[in-house]
Design a protein around this motif. Sequence first.
Motif, mmCIF file in Angstrom:
data_model
loop_
_atom_site.group_PDB
_atom_site.id
_atom_site.type_symbol
_atom_site.label_atom_id
_atom_site.label_comp_id
_atom_site.label_asym_id
_atom_site.label_seq_id
_atom_site.Cartn_x
_atom_site.Cartn_y
_atom_site.Cartn_z
ATOM 1 N N ILE A 89 0.763 -1.155 0.068
ATOM 2 C CA ILE A 89 -0.175 -0.006 0.132
ATOM 3 C C ILE A 89 0.855 1.237 -0.052
ATOM 4 C CG2 ILE A 89 -1.616 1.368 1.414
ATOM 5 C CD1 ILE A 89 -2.796 -1.200 2.402
ATOM 6 N N LYS A 90 1.849 1.235 0.809
ATOM 7 C CA LYS A 90 2.787 2.340 0.882
ATOM 8 C C LYS A 90 3.499 2.560 -0.198
ATOM 9 C CE LYS A 90 6.114 4.255 4.133
ATOM 10 N NZ LYS A 90 7.305 4.653 3.520
ATOM 11 N N ALA A 91 4.017 1.570 -1.010
ATOM 12 C CA ALA A 91 4.609 1.826 -2.362
ATOM 13 C C ALA A 91 3.838 2.132 -3.367
ATOM 14 C CB ALA A 91 5.189 0.350 -2.652
ATOM 15 N N ALA A 92 2.444 1.810 -3.195
ATOM 16 C CA ALA A 92 1.468 2.391 -4.415
ATOM 17 C C ALA A 92 1.054 3.687 -4.018
ATOM 18 C CB ALA A 92 0.212 1.318 -4.264
ATOM 19 N N GLU A 93 1.107 4.129 -2.789
ATOM 20 C CA GLU A 93 0.616 5.596 -2.399
ATOM 21 C C GLU A 93 1.992 6.486 -3.019
ATOM 22 O OE1 GLU A 93 -2.331 4.901 1.326
ATOM 23 O OE2 GLU A 93 -0.198 5.489 1.396
ATOM 24 N N GLU A 94 3.119 5.935 -3.077
ATOM 25 C CA GLU A 94 4.318 6.833 -3.305
ATOM 26 C C GLU A 94 4.771 6.620 -4.523
ATOM 27 O OE1 GLU A 94 7.095 5.349 -0.316
ATOM 28 O OE2 GLU A 94 6.236 6.378 1.243
ATOM 29 N N SER A 95 3.935 5.997 -5.328
ATOM 30 C CA SER A 95 4.238 5.433 -6.839
ATOM 31 C C SER A 95 3.854 6.622 -7.939
ATOM 32 C CB SER A 95 4.022 4.187 -7.392
ATOM 33 O OG SER A 95 2.448 4.040 -7.535
ATOM 34 N N GLY A 96 3.045 7.461 -7.459
ATOM 35 C CA GLY A 96 2.320 8.457 -8.162
ATOM 36 C C GLY A 96 1.101 7.875 -9.112
ATOM 37 N N PHE A 97 0.504 6.936 -8.362
ATOM 38 C CA PHE A 97 -0.601 6.431 -9.054
ATOM 39 C C PHE A 97 -1.764 7.350 -9.067
ATOM 40 C CE2 PHE A 97 -1.637 6.393 -4.294
ATOM 41 C CZ PHE A 97 -2.736 6.452 -4.303
ATOM 42 N N VAL A 98 -2.723 7.046 -9.979
ATOM 43 C CA VAL A 98 -3.833 7.990 -10.484
ATOM 44 C C VAL A 98 -4.984 7.959 -9.529
ATOM 45 C CG1 VAL A 98 -5.458 8.594 -12.015
ATOM 46 C CG2 VAL A 98 -2.776 7.949 -12.752
ATOM 47 N N ALA A 99 -5.523 8.734 -8.864
ATOM 48 C CA ALA A 99 -6.691 8.548 -7.987
ATOM 49 C C ALA A 99 -8.160 8.406 -8.884
ATOM 50 C CB ALA A 99 -6.698 9.908 -7.294
ATOM 51 N N GLU A 100 -8.838 7.628 -8.234
ATOM 52 C CA GLU A 100 -9.815 7.340 -8.798
ATOM 53 C C GLU A 100 -10.628 8.388 -9.389
ATOM 54 O OE1 GLU A 100 -14.149 5.045 -7.954
ATOM 55 O OE2 GLU A 100 -12.592 5.096 -6.562
ATOM 56 N N ASN A 101 -10.697 9.770 -8.658
ATOM 57 C CA ASN A 101 -11.565 10.842 -8.956
ATOM 58 C C ASN A 101 -10.665 11.492 -9.977
ATOM 59 O OD1 ASN A 101 -13.115 10.511 -6.641
ATOM 60 N ND2 ASN A 101 -12.310 11.932 -5.364
ATOM 61 N N ASP A 102 -9.616 11.266 -10.317
ATOM 62 C CA ASP A 102 -8.825 11.842 -11.580
ATOM 63 C C ASP A 102 -9.282 11.116 -12.912
ATOM 64 O OD1 ASP A 102 -7.811 13.604 -9.722
ATOM 65 O OD2 ASP A 102 -6.202 12.661 -9.505
ATOM 66 N N ILE A 103 -9.837 9.842 -12.825
ATOM 67 C CA ILE A 103 -10.238 9.344 -14.052
ATOM 68 C C ILE A 103 -11.753 9.632 -14.473
ATOM 69 C CG2 ILE A 103 -10.569 6.918 -14.977
ATOM 70 C CD1 ILE A 103 -8.752 5.998 -12.693
ATOM 71 N N ASP A 104 -11.909 9.878 -15.893
ATOM 72 C CA ASP A 104 -12.993 10.372 -16.603
ATOM 73 C C ASP A 104 -13.707 8.544 -16.999
ATOM 74 O OD1 ASP A 104 -15.293 10.832 -17.938
ATOM 75 O OD2 ASP A 104 -14.229 12.271 -19.489
ATOM 76 N N TRP A 105 -14.551 8.164 -15.851
ATOM 77 C CA TRP A 105 -14.939 6.895 -16.318
ATOM 78 C C TRP A 105 -15.882 6.678 -17.284
ATOM 79 C CZ3 TRP A 105 -12.458 3.114 -13.975
ATOM 80 C CH2 TRP A 105 -11.868 3.272 -12.784
ATOM 81 N N GLU A 106 -16.493 7.741 -17.767
ATOM 82 C CA GLU A 106 -17.151 7.781 -19.132
ATOM 83 C C GLU A 106 -16.571 7.469 -20.473
ATOM 84 O OE1 GLU A 106 -20.784 7.723 -18.870
ATOM 85 O OE2 GLU A 106 -20.219 7.683 -16.793
ATOM 86 N N LYS A 107 -15.004 7.962 -20.276
ATOM 87 C CA LYS A 107 -14.360 7.728 -21.708
ATOM 88 C C LYS A 107 -13.152 6.673 -21.467
ATOM 89 C CE LYS A 107 -15.009 12.582 -22.827
ATOM 90 N NZ LYS A 107 -14.642 13.639 -23.000
ATOM 91 N N ILE A 108 -13.212 5.746 -20.481
ATOM 92 C CA ILE A 108 -12.308 4.788 -20.242
ATOM 93 C C ILE A 108 -12.201 3.788 -21.493
ATOM 94 C CG2 ILE A 108 -13.674 2.827 -18.995
ATOM 95 C CD1 ILE A 108 -10.470 3.936 -17.502
#
Length: 70
Positions: free
Chosen positions: A49-68
Amino acid sequence: MSTIVMDMIKLINMLPEDDQRFVYEFIKKLVLAWDPNFTKVTPDEAKRIKAAEESGFVAENDIDWEKIGI
């Protein structure tokens, strides 16, 4: 999967099916007593979890789920 878990599986697999069900229910009760809401993480999960948080992952709110996938 750890060696001890694999050894436990081998042992449980040798039991008759009714006893396997008993062991399953017993383990389930132990896990629920340890973490009734499934919110605790193991040390390995905490590292991941720590590695994922520090990896620069994209937050769910930043994704346009309509255009995925377009």
